[in-house]
Enzyme design. Sequence first.
Site, mmCIF file in Angstrom:
data_model
loop_
_atom_site.group_PDB
_atom_site.id
_atom_site.type_symbol
_atom_site.label_atom_id
_atom_site.label_comp_id
_atom_site.label_asym_id
_atom_site.label_seq_id
_atom_site.Cartn_x
_atom_site.Cartn_y
_atom_site.Cartn_z
ATOM 1 N N GLY A 189 49.907 55.339 41.895
ATOM 2 C CA GLY A 189 49.322 53.845 41.917
ATOM 3 C C GLY A 189 49.321 53.501 40.512
ATOM 4 O O GLY A 189 48.108 53.883 39.884
ATOM 5 N N GLY A 209 44.751 52.500 38.476
ATOM 6 C CA GLY A 209 45.579 53.447 37.951
ATOM 7 C C GLY A 209 46.060 53.298 36.315
ATOM 8 O O GLY A 209 45.975 54.145 35.468
ATOM 9 N N THR A 249 41.706 46.176 53.866
ATOM 10 C CA THR A 249 41.212 46.321 55.004
ATOM 11 C C THR A 249 42.279 46.458 56.198
ATOM 12 O O THR A 249 43.161 45.539 55.995
ATOM 13 C CB THR A 249 40.293 44.989 55.255
ATOM 14 O OG1 THR A 249 39.327 44.887 54.329
ATOM 15 C CG2 THR A 249 39.560 44.932 56.501
ATOM 16 N N GLU A 300 36.154 55.079 41.152
ATOM 17 C CA GLU A 300 35.954 54.291 39.731
ATOM 18 C C GLU A 300 35.082 53.117 40.041
ATOM 19 O O GLU A 300 35.168 52.418 41.206
ATOM 20 C CB GLU A 300 37.748 53.806 39.519
ATOM 21 C CG GLU A 300 37.668 52.771 38.290
ATOM 22 C CD GLU A 300 37.152 53.796 37.133
ATOM 23 O OE1 GLU A 300 37.640 54.902 36.996
ATOM 24 O OE2 GLU A 300 36.122 53.504 36.496
ATOM 25 N N LYS A 354 30.309 55.217 46.120
ATOM 26 C CA LYS A 354 30.922 54.319 45.605
ATOM 27 C C LYS A 354 30.775 52.782 46.597
ATOM 28 O O LYS A 354 30.734 51.779 46.129
ATOM 29 C CB LYS A 354 32.414 54.533 45.724
ATOM 30 C CG LYS A 354 33.514 53.570 45.232
ATOM 31 C CD LYS A 354 33.307 52.995 44.036
ATOM 32 C CE LYS A 354 34.237 51.570 43.885
ATOM 33 N NZ LYS A 354 33.902 50.935 42.775
ATOM 34 N N ALA A 388 27.421 51.409 45.918
ATOM 35 C CA ALA A 388 27.425 50.616 44.559
ATOM 36 C C ALA A 388 27.928 49.348 44.879
ATOM 37 O O ALA A 388 27.279 48.233 44.494
ATOM 38 C CB ALA A 388 28.197 51.484 43.647
ATOM 39 N N CYS A 416 37.560 44.049 46.298
ATOM 40 C CA CYS A 416 36.878 45.101 46.530
ATOM 41 C C CYS A 416 35.700 44.913 47.400
ATOM 42 O O CYS A 416 35.055 45.616 48.410
ATOM 43 C CB CYS A 416 36.619 45.999 45.487
ATOM 44 S SG CYS A 416 38.159 46.929 44.924
HETATM 45 P P1 NAD Z 1 46.518 47.757 43.493
HETATM 46 O O1 NAD Z 1 47.110 47.260 44.436
HETATM 47 O O2 NAD Z 1 46.486 47.034 42.092
HETATM 48 O O3 NAD Z 1 47.336 48.935 42.865
HETATM 49 C C1 NAD Z 1 47.727 49.924 43.775
HETATM 50 C C2 NAD Z 1 49.056 50.401 43.421
HETATM 51 O O4 NAD Z 1 49.613 51.455 44.432
HETATM 52 C C3 NAD Z 1 50.169 49.230 43.831
HETATM 53 O O5 NAD Z 1 50.945 49.271 42.560
HETATM 54 C C4 NAD Z 1 51.099 49.944 44.808
HETATM 55 O O6 NAD Z 1 52.360 49.503 44.653
HETATM 56 C C5 NAD Z 1 50.876 51.445 44.743
HETATM 57 N N1 NAD Z 1 51.147 52.158 46.007
HETATM 58 C C6 NAD Z 1 50.896 52.004 47.008
HETATM 59 N N2 NAD Z 1 51.278 52.859 47.903
HETATM 60 C C7 NAD Z 1 52.066 53.974 47.051
HETATM 61 C C8 NAD Z 1 52.794 55.077 47.148
HETATM 62 N N3 NAD Z 1 52.924 55.634 48.493
HETATM 63 N N4 NAD Z 1 53.251 55.634 46.230
HETATM 64 C C9 NAD Z 1 53.167 55.129 44.980
HETATM 65 N N5 NAD Z 1 52.372 53.957 44.762
HETATM 66 C C10 NAD Z 1 51.815 53.519 45.790
HETATM 67 O O7 NAD Z 1 44.941 48.301 43.727
HETATM 68 P P2 NAD Z 1 43.815 48.448 42.685
HETATM 69 O O8 NAD Z 1 43.106 47.379 42.493
HETATM 70 O O9 NAD Z 1 44.377 49.161 41.485
HETATM 71 O O10 NAD Z 1 42.702 49.174 43.393
HETATM 72 C C11 NAD Z 1 43.283 50.777 43.833
HETATM 73 C C12 NAD Z 1 42.126 51.442 44.601
HETATM 74 O O11 NAD Z 1 40.972 51.552 43.552
HETATM 75 C C13 NAD Z 1 41.410 50.866 45.686
HETATM 76 O O12 NAD Z 1 41.094 51.830 46.659
HETATM 77 C C14 NAD Z 1 40.457 50.064 45.047
HETATM 78 O O13 NAD Z 1 39.234 49.837 46.272
HETATM 79 C C15 NAD Z 1 39.785 50.956 44.185
HETATM 80 N N6 NAD Z 1 39.116 50.315 43.009
HETATM 81 C C16 NAD Z 1 39.670 49.236 42.505
HETATM 82 C C17 NAD Z 1 38.969 48.348 41.451
HETATM 83 C C18 NAD Z 1 39.471 47.136 40.729
HETATM 84 O O14 NAD Z 1 38.774 46.708 39.889
HETATM 85 N N7 NAD Z 1 40.545 46.637 41.140
HETATM 86 C C19 NAD Z 1 38.001 49.027 40.898
HETATM 87 C C20 NAD Z 1 37.351 50.023 41.475
HETATM 88 C C21 NAD Z 1 37.970 50.966 42.410
HETATM 89 C C1 UGA Z 2 33.333 45.075 41.022
HETATM 90 C C2 UGA Z 2 32.219 45.820 40.315
HETATM 91 O O1 UGA Z 2 31.329 45.229 39.570
HETATM 92 C C3 UGA Z 2 32.628 47.434 40.012
HETATM 93 O O2 UGA Z 2 31.862 48.396 39.550
HETATM 94 C C4 UGA Z 2 33.705 47.993 41.050
HETATM 95 O O3 UGA Z 2 34.392 49.080 40.287
HETATM 96 C C5 UGA Z 2 34.867 47.047 41.587
HETATM 97 O O4 UGA Z 2 34.116 45.753 41.994
HETATM 98 C C6 UGA Z 2 35.635 47.721 42.573
HETATM 99 O O5 UGA Z 2 35.331 48.641 43.216
HETATM 100 O O6 UGA Z 2 36.649 46.939 42.563
HETATM 101 P P1 UGA Z 2 34.979 43.301 39.846
HETATM 102 O O7 UGA Z 2 35.085 42.903 41.390
HETATM 103 O O8 UGA Z 2 36.362 43.372 39.162
HETATM 104 O O9 UGA Z 2 34.103 44.783 40.057
HETATM 105 O O10 UGA Z 2 34.083 41.985 39.073
HETATM 106 P P2 UGA Z 2 32.365 41.785 39.325
HETATM 107 O O11 UGA Z 2 32.261 41.645 37.621
HETATM 108 O O12 UGA Z 2 31.514 42.735 40.163
HETATM 109 O O13 UGA Z 2 32.548 40.450 39.949
HETATM 110 C C7 UGA Z 2 32.782 40.197 41.381
HETATM 111 C C8 UGA Z 2 32.637 38.991 41.739
HETATM 112 O O14 UGA Z 2 31.109 38.651 41.858
HETATM 113 C C9 UGA Z 2 33.241 37.801 40.652
HETATM 114 O O15 UGA Z 2 33.834 36.988 41.723
HETATM 115 C C10 UGA Z 2 32.012 37.267 39.900
HETATM 116 O O16 UGA Z 2 32.307 36.045 39.587
HETATM 117 C C11 UGA Z 2 30.869 37.411 41.145
HETATM 118 N N1 UGA Z 2 29.582 37.454 40.352
HETATM 119 C C12 UGA Z 2 29.313 38.642 39.653
HETATM 120 C C13 UGA Z 2 28.673 36.497 40.614
HETATM 121 O O17 UGA Z 2 28.933 35.481 41.382
HETATM 122 N N2 UGA Z 2 27.392 36.626 40.068
HETATM 123 C C14 UGA Z 2 27.035 37.636 39.356
HETATM 124 O O18 UGA Z 2 25.805 37.588 38.840
HETATM 125 C C15 UGA Z 2 28.051 38.829 39.002
#
Ligand code: NAD
Ligand code: UGA
Length: 458
Positions: free
Chosen positions: A10, A15, A92, A159, A218, A221, A274
């Site tokens: 990923g 990743g 979802t 993460e 996670k 949080a 998320c």
């Molecule tokens: P993303 O969609 O950007 O990336 C996921 C990647 O996985 C895609 O590029 C997809 O092609 C790849 N993938 C899917 N199935 C695959 C397979 N079978 N083999 C190889 N690659 C495959 O998602 P993301 O935003 O990086 O999120 C990944 C996870 O991390 C989610 O569970 C999310 O909840 C969590 N997370 C995301 C954030 C964030 O800020 N985006 C922060 C913390 C946690």
């Molecule tokens: C959020 C969490 O902050 C991360 O810790 C977590 O890892 C991540 O989700 C995840 O699991 O994907 P992210 O969604 O990237 O990170 O960005 P945030 O800074 O949390 O903002 C989320 C949304 O809330 C944005 O639309 C932002 O504008 C909004 N926000 C944030 C508000 O409306 N008010 C605030 O005071 C803070």
Amino acid sequence: MNKKSILCIGAGYVGGPTMAMIAAKCPEYKVTVADINARRIAGWNSDELPIFEPGLKELVEKSRGRNLFFTTDVEKGIRESHIIFVSVNTPTKTFGSGAGKAADLQFWEKSARLIAEQSEDDKIVVEKSTLPVRAAEAIHRILQSNVKGLNFSVLSNPEFLAEGTAVADLENPDRVLIGSMVSPEGKEALEELVELYAHWVPRERIITTNVWSSEMSKLVANAMLAQRISSMNSISALCEKTGADISEVSHAVGLDKRVGSRFLRAGVGFGGSCFKKDILNLVYLCETFNLHEVAAYWEQVVLMNEYQERRFAERIVKNMFNTISGKRIAVFGFSFKADTGDTRESPAIYVSRLLLNEQAELAIYDPKALENAKIDLADVQAKVEFCSDPYEAVRGAHAIALITDWKEFAAYDYEKIFSLMEKPAFVFDGRNILDHDRLFKLGFNVFPLGKAEKTHFE
Ligand code: NAD
Ligand code: UGA
């Protein structure tokens, strides 16, 4: 096999940056990032990275080709690596039982099956994706069903990075959380992962728990962060009715150290891939265990967010004389927050669609998210102009709807903008980042969020 070898399945928002940081901090490890999406991998191997994140390009360039590699060959990556992070998407579920709430684990399960199939020796498998509590149990079962007698240790290492600040968050995390199984192999695997992070994270910030607590933490949080935003958003509606000012209220409340000042900014609603998905995941989990009151409590955080998005859009219609049909509205910002091009679950999508439904003509400007905006609004493009210049977007517009908190929006020449717009000119500041008094003096009718409006009408 070289034990200092890491694979991440990923190459997305998590990743890519996470592995780039590990590669930079742990030069003796070979770090490979594999994805089935060939376009994404080509992007990671080019000068145009597939995601925008401040400082990321420099970080990737530090290690790429040295000990950081991007590939579509997931199978080879599995065979050649000792530690395998899985960071695939866990959206979802949109079908079958749990649709609309439960996490869709099909990408995770496919990865686990491939690991079991391709492995030729014991591995440590790390849950980096956000997963429901007890997912590790199912993953472990799938892995252990291999017919080669191999042993797999499953660790949970969620993460916490936020988009827009991913590099800084990875470099200096509040904590690294690792959950492990109680078996001796589980403890051994835990030690290896702790050692890896200890290359740059102080030991006291690396916390270890059982797997279920780690998975649960996670989800909680994210739910707690979103809950703070929904709480302030709910109060912003009350402020608009009472003459209180949401910025003053959140400042006053946040100065209490027990509350803390961060994540109390009211706005047009939280977006991002998320918050909503993880809360719904939590809600589904509660429902599964018949904890209906607990489920309803957390679901309200999402419902309040939807209310806030709707309220913002409806306020625009109501205050522009109850009709925006045929009126050009400049939309400032489409990403879900500043400093990212990511538009997943951005409030801009909902607001734009509601305005289009009222027959407005939209002129959308965003410094980084225009390409994603085009995809999000592909079915309604006829009434949308995607502008690469904000001054172009406001030309002939009746209103500005500010949705994303990009800093540059506050630095524009609003005297010039006012001269380019139709009159009366409106500003709806969904993030409270503009100088409202000044805009009012320039002639705008100003509608901040959660505070009194300033209009030139009787
Ligand atoms: P993303 O969609 O950007 O990336 C996921 C990647 O996985 C895609 O590029 C997809 O092609 C790849 N993938 C899917 N199935 C695959 C397979 N079978 N083999 C190889 N690659 C495959 O998602 P993301 O935003 O990086 O999120 C990944 C996870 O991390 C989610 O569970 C999310 O909840 C969590 N997370 C995301 C954030 C964030 O800020 N985006 C922060 C913390 C946690
Ligand atoms: C959020 C969490 O902050 C991360 O810790 C977590 O890892 C991540 O989700 C995840 O699991 O994907 P992210 O969604 O990237 O990170 O960005 P945030 O800074 O949390 O903002 C989320 C949304 O809330 C944005 O639309 C932002 O504008 C909004 N926000 C944030 C508000 O409306 N008010 C605030 O005071 C803070």
